[in-house]
Design a protein around this motif. Structure first.
Motif, PDB file in Angstrom:
ATOM      1  N   VAL A  54       0.829  -1.205   0.000  1.00 18.48           N
ATOM      2  CA  VAL A  54       0.000   0.000   0.000  1.00 18.48           C
ATOM      3  C   VAL A  54       0.863   1.255   0.000  1.00 18.48           C
ATOM      4  O   VAL A  54       0.650   2.176  -0.790  1.00 18.48           O
ATOM      5  CB  VAL A  54      -0.953  -0.007   1.217  1.00 18.48           C
ATOM      6  CG1 VAL A  54      -1.644   1.349   1.375  1.00 18.48           C
ATOM      7  CG2 VAL A  54      -1.985  -1.110   1.075  1.00 18.48           C
ATOM      8  N   VAL A  55       1.878   1.290   0.854  1.00 17.50           N
ATOM      9  CA  VAL A  55       2.751   2.469   0.936  1.00 17.50           C
ATOM     10  C   VAL A  55       3.488   2.673  -0.378  1.00 17.50           C
ATOM     11  O   VAL A  55       3.567   3.793  -0.902  1.00 17.50           O
ATOM     12  CB  VAL A  55       3.742   2.324   2.112  1.00 17.50           C
ATOM     13  CG1 VAL A  55       4.752   3.475   2.102  1.00 17.50           C
ATOM     14  CG2 VAL A  55       2.990   2.298   3.441  1.00 17.50           C
ATOM     15  N   GLY A  56       4.037   1.595  -0.931  1.00 18.98           N
ATOM     16  CA  GLY A  56       4.769   1.721  -2.188  1.00 18.98           C
ATOM     17  C   GLY A  56       3.883   2.144  -3.334  1.00 18.98           C
ATOM     18  O   GLY A  56       4.278   2.963  -4.171  1.00 18.98           O
ATOM     19  N   PHE A  57       2.668   1.596  -3.393  1.00 20.65           N
ATOM     20  CA  PHE A  57       1.731   1.979  -4.451  1.00 20.65           C
ATOM     21  C   PHE A  57       1.379   3.460  -4.360  1.00 20.65           C
ATOM     22  O   PHE A  57       1.375   4.174  -5.381  1.00 20.65           O
ATOM     23  CB  PHE A  57       0.468   1.127  -4.347  1.00 20.65           C
ATOM     24  CG  PHE A  57      -0.622   1.546  -5.300  1.00 20.65           C
ATOM     25  CD1 PHE A  57      -0.574   1.174  -6.634  1.00 20.65           C
ATOM     26  CD2 PHE A  57      -1.690   2.325  -4.867  1.00 20.65           C
ATOM     27  CE1 PHE A  57      -1.578   1.574  -7.529  1.00 20.65           C
ATOM     28  CE2 PHE A  57      -2.688   2.724  -5.741  1.00 20.65           C
ATOM     29  CZ  PHE A  57      -2.626   2.353  -7.068  1.00 20.65           C
ATOM     30  N   LEU A  58       1.071   3.947  -3.173  1.00 19.73           N
ATOM     31  CA  LEU A  58       0.721   5.362  -3.013  1.00 19.73           C
ATOM     32  C   LEU A  58       1.885   6.270  -3.414  1.00 19.73           C
ATOM     33  O   LEU A  58       1.682   7.339  -3.992  1.00 19.73           O
ATOM     34  CB  LEU A  58       0.311   5.641  -1.566  1.00 19.73           C
ATOM     35  CG  LEU A  58      -0.975   4.948  -1.094  1.00 19.73           C
ATOM     36  CD1 LEU A  58      -1.227   5.270   0.385  1.00 19.73           C
ATOM     37  CD2 LEU A  58      -2.171   5.358  -1.939  1.00 19.73           C
ATOM     38  N   LEU A 178       7.652  -4.866  -6.752  1.00 19.80           N
ATOM     39  CA  LEU A 178       8.476  -3.658  -6.701  1.00 19.80           C
ATOM     40  C   LEU A 178       7.885  -2.622  -5.754  1.00 19.80           C
ATOM     41  O   LEU A 178       8.623  -1.938  -5.028  1.00 19.80           O
ATOM     42  CB  LEU A 178       8.629  -3.080  -8.105  1.00 19.80           C
ATOM     43  CG  LEU A 178       9.482  -3.927  -9.055  1.00 19.80           C
ATOM     44  CD1 LEU A 178       9.233  -3.520 -10.504  1.00 19.80           C
ATOM     45  CD2 LEU A 178      10.965  -3.795  -8.720  1.00 19.80           C
ATOM     46  N   ASP A 179       6.562  -2.486  -5.735  1.00 21.49           N
ATOM     47  CA  ASP A 179       5.929  -1.540  -4.813  1.00 21.49           C
ATOM     48  C   ASP A 179       6.185  -1.938  -3.360  1.00 21.49           C
ATOM     49  O   ASP A 179       6.335  -1.079  -2.488  1.00 21.49           O
ATOM     50  CB  ASP A 179       4.430  -1.463  -5.076  1.00 21.49           C
ATOM     51  CG  ASP A 179       4.084  -0.586  -6.274  1.00 21.49           C
ATOM     52  OD1 ASP A 179       4.951   0.194  -6.708  1.00 21.49           O
ATOM     53  OD2 ASP A 179       2.953  -0.689  -6.772  1.00 21.49           O
ATOM     54  N   LYS A 180       6.230  -3.236  -3.088  1.00 22.88           N
ATOM     55  CA  LYS A 180       6.525  -3.684  -1.729  1.00 22.88           C
ATOM     56  C   LYS A 180       7.931  -3.253  -1.308  1.00 22.88           C
ATOM     57  O   LYS A 180       8.145  -2.839  -0.161  1.00 22.88           O
ATOM     58  CB  LYS A 180       6.373  -5.204  -1.631  1.00 22.88           C
ATOM     59  CG  LYS A 180       4.925  -5.679  -1.683  1.00 22.88           C
ATOM     60  CD  LYS A 180       4.817  -7.195  -1.673  1.00 22.88           C
ATOM     61  CE  LYS A 180       3.356  -7.631  -1.697  1.00 22.88           C
ATOM     62  NZ  LYS A 180       3.195  -9.106  -1.701  1.00 22.88           N
ATOM     63  N   ILE A 181       8.875  -3.342  -2.232  1.00 20.91           N
ATOM     64  CA  ILE A 181      10.226  -2.874  -1.921  1.00 20.91           C
ATOM     65  C   ILE A 181      10.221  -1.385  -1.633  1.00 20.91           C
ATOM     66  O   ILE A 181      10.809  -0.914  -0.649  1.00 20.91           O
ATOM     67  CB  ILE A 181      11.190  -3.195  -3.081  1.00 20.91           C
ATOM     68  CG1 ILE A 181      11.500  -4.687  -3.102  1.00 20.91           C
ATOM     69  CG2 ILE A 181      12.478  -2.389  -2.961  1.00 20.91           C
ATOM     70  CD1 ILE A 181      12.448  -5.104  -4.179  1.00 20.91           C
ATOM     71  N   TYR A 182       9.553  -0.602  -2.489  1.00 19.45           N
ATOM     72  CA  TYR A 182       9.503   0.845  -2.301  1.00 19.45           C
ATOM     73  C   TYR A 182       8.839   1.184  -0.971  1.00 19.45           C
ATOM     74  O   TYR A 182       9.295   2.067  -0.232  1.00 19.45           O
ATOM     75  CB  TYR A 182       8.751   1.484  -3.467  1.00 19.45           C
ATOM     76  CG  TYR A 182       8.968   2.966  -3.623  1.00 19.45           C
ATOM     77  CD1 TYR A 182       9.930   3.658  -2.902  1.00 19.45           C
ATOM     78  CD2 TYR A 182       8.188   3.691  -4.526  1.00 19.45           C
ATOM     79  CE1 TYR A 182      10.114   5.016  -3.070  1.00 19.45           C
ATOM     80  CE2 TYR A 182       8.362   5.051  -4.703  1.00 19.45           C
ATOM     81  CZ  TYR A 182       9.321   5.713  -3.966  1.00 19.45           C
ATOM     82  OH  TYR A 182       9.487   7.052  -4.131  1.00 19.45           O
ATOM     83  N   GLY A 183       7.762   0.479  -0.644  1.00 19.44           N
ATOM     84  CA  GLY A 183       7.098   0.723   0.629  1.00 19.44           C
ATOM     85  C   GLY A 183       8.018   0.476   1.805  1.00 19.44           C
ATOM     86  O   GLY A 183       8.066   1.260   2.761  1.00 19.44           O
ATOM     87  N   LYS A 184       8.769  -0.624   1.766  1.00 18.27           N
ATOM     88  CA  LYS A 184       9.703  -0.937   2.847  1.00 18.27           C
ATOM     89  C   LYS A 184      10.806   0.121   2.942  1.00 18.27           C
ATOM     90  O   LYS A 184      11.209   0.508   4.054  1.00 18.27           O
ATOM     91  CB  LYS A 184      10.315  -2.317   2.600  1.00 18.27           C
ATOM     92  CG  LYS A 184      11.236  -2.800   3.706  1.00 18.27           C
ATOM     93  CD  LYS A 184      10.494  -3.050   4.989  1.00 18.27           C
ATOM     94  CE  LYS A 184      11.382  -3.753   6.007  1.00 18.27           C
ATOM     95  NZ  LYS A 184      10.693  -3.943   7.318  1.00 18.27           N
ATOM     96  N   ILE A 185      11.276   0.590   1.797  1.00 23.68           N
ATOM     97  CA  ILE A 185      12.286   1.655   1.788  1.00 23.68           C
ATOM     98  C   ILE A 185      11.776   2.887   2.518  1.00 23.68           C
ATOM     99  O   ILE A 185      12.474   3.490   3.349  1.00 23.68           O
ATOM    100  CB  ILE A 185      12.673   2.006   0.333  1.00 23.68           C
ATOM    101  CG1 ILE A 185      13.507   0.888  -0.292  1.00 23.68           C
ATOM    102  CG2 ILE A 185      13.435   3.340   0.269  1.00 23.68           C
ATOM    103  CD1 ILE A 185      13.688   1.026  -1.788  1.00 23.68           C
ATOM    104  N   LEU A 186      10.531   3.285   2.230  1.00 22.17           N
ATOM    105  CA  LEU A 186       9.963   4.483   2.842  1.00 22.17           C
ATOM    106  C   LEU A 186       9.670   4.276   4.325  1.00 22.17           C
ATOM    107  O   LEU A 186       9.933   5.161   5.148  1.00 22.17           O
ATOM    108  CB  LEU A 186       8.690   4.885   2.108  1.00 22.17           C
ATOM    109  CG  LEU A 186       8.871   5.355   0.658  1.00 22.17           C
ATOM    110  CD1 LEU A 186       7.517   5.582   0.010  1.00 22.17           C
ATOM    111  CD2 LEU A 186       9.714   6.618   0.589  1.00 22.17           C
ATOM    112  N   ILE A 187       9.116   3.111   4.674  1.00 19.17           N
ATOM    113  CA  ILE A 187       8.762   2.846   6.071  1.00 19.17           C
ATOM    114  C   ILE A 187      10.006   2.832   6.958  1.00 19.17           C
ATOM    115  O   ILE A 187      10.026   3.424   8.042  1.00 19.17           O
ATOM    116  CB  ILE A 187       7.999   1.514   6.181  1.00 19.17           C
ATOM    117  CG1 ILE A 187       6.620   1.642   5.524  1.00 19.17           C
ATOM    118  CG2 ILE A 187       7.854   1.089   7.639  1.00 19.17           C
ATOM    119  CD1 ILE A 187       5.896   0.312   5.338  1.00 19.17           C
ATOM    120  N   ASP A 188      11.060   2.173   6.507  1.00 19.41           N
ATOM    121  CA  ASP A 188      12.275   2.015   7.318  1.00 19.41           C
ATOM    122  C   ASP A 188      13.350   3.046   7.004  1.00 19.41           C
ATOM    123  O   ASP A 188      14.434   3.000   7.583  1.00 19.41           O
ATOM    124  CB  ASP A 188      12.861   0.615   7.121  1.00 19.41           C
ATOM    125  CG  ASP A 188      12.018  -0.461   7.786  1.00 19.41           C
ATOM    126  OD1 ASP A 188      11.022  -0.110   8.454  1.00 19.41           O
ATOM    127  OD2 ASP A 188      12.338  -1.653   7.630  1.00 19.41           O
TER     128      ASP A 188
END
Length: 268
Positions: A54-58, A178-188
């Protein structure tokens, strides 16, 4: 059994015999994202690591720019909804699927959608990688693709340094991984200074754009690229490397980031 896979009884034919066996199949799950009370999208995904998705998609859609833009995320995994509240009003998302003719000289920019025009970026990284490191990373990446080996029905994407894979995600949708990776990058708040992306599937224009939005300069894949993806890679300063298998690989764009000590010895 972990979520994301499901056991199904199959009749298998092998060696002139039929046998009944249990088989792992990839789970397909509809997830609807609601932002500030407005339904934004419904995607079909693997029902694992959905907060990161969700975070990566947004972020890739230009709805958020950093994790702190989000006030709260409530996941209703039973019903398949993610409820997101932002600290600000929802940006006007209308007409994001229309063609966007950018003013950049790069010919590939004419293919951007409006959301891509807002969030794609020219990568400034000068990080380099050795040929052996590319080959070793792909071998490590494939050896750890557990869900793919179980089901054969998911895509895999990983964030790595030249020394090894840092984190890896699987999903039935290649964009979702790929969105899951981006989300994890932003969260952490993961530093991307020395990072690269490894991907299991074809390098398409959509895949290339998602890598650019993460501001990562090297993309490794075991598969082939498309022509538009390579146009975008040239334009966005991304090194696209494909067909990494059996000790071989093709460097399609920005080859200055790839070096080989053996090659240097032959040239000297």
């Amino acid at each position: 059994m972990e979520r994301g896979t499901e056991k199904r009884k199959v009749m298998r034919y092998q060696g002139h015999l039929f046998t009944y066996e249990d088989d792992d199949v990839a789970e397909e799950f509809p997830l609807t994202i609601v932002v500030n009370g407005e339904e934004i999208a419904t995607m079909v995904c693997s029902p694992i690591d959905m907060r990161e998705l969700v975070v990566g998609f947004l972020a890739t859609e230009g709805i958020i720019f950093k994790y702190e833009d989000i006030h709260s995320i409530t996941m209703d995994e039973e019903c398949g909804f993610a409820y997101v509240e932002l600290h600000r009003n929802l940006p006007d998302a209308r007409n994001t699927d229309k063609r966007w003719l950018g003013s950049c000289c790069g010919k590939s920019r004419a293919f951007y959608f409006q959301s891509d025009a807002k969030t794609a970026r020219t990568v400034t990284s000068t990080h380099k990688i050795a040929v052996k490191e590319c080959l070793d990373l792909m071998e490590e990446f494939q050896s750890t693709a557990d869900m793919f080996h179980q089901t054969g029905g998911v895509h895999q994407a990983a964030l790595a340094t030249a020394q090894g894979v840092q984190l890896s995600y699987a999903d039935i949708g290649r964009h979702n991984a790929l969105d899951k990776i981006y989300g994890k990058i932003l969260i952490d708040k993961i530093s991307l200074k020395d990072k690269l992306i490894i991907f299991s599937g074809r390098i398409s224009s959509e895949v290339l754009l998602k890598v650019s939005k993460m501001n990562i300069g090297i993309l490794l894949s075991k598969s082939a690229p498309t022509n538009l993806a390579l146009d975008l890679a040239e334009d966005l300063n991304i090194t696209a490397i494909g067909f990494i298998r059996n000790g071989r690989m093709n460097v399609y764009t920005h080859e200055s980031r790839v070096h080989s000590q053996d090659l240097h010895k032959r040239e000297s």
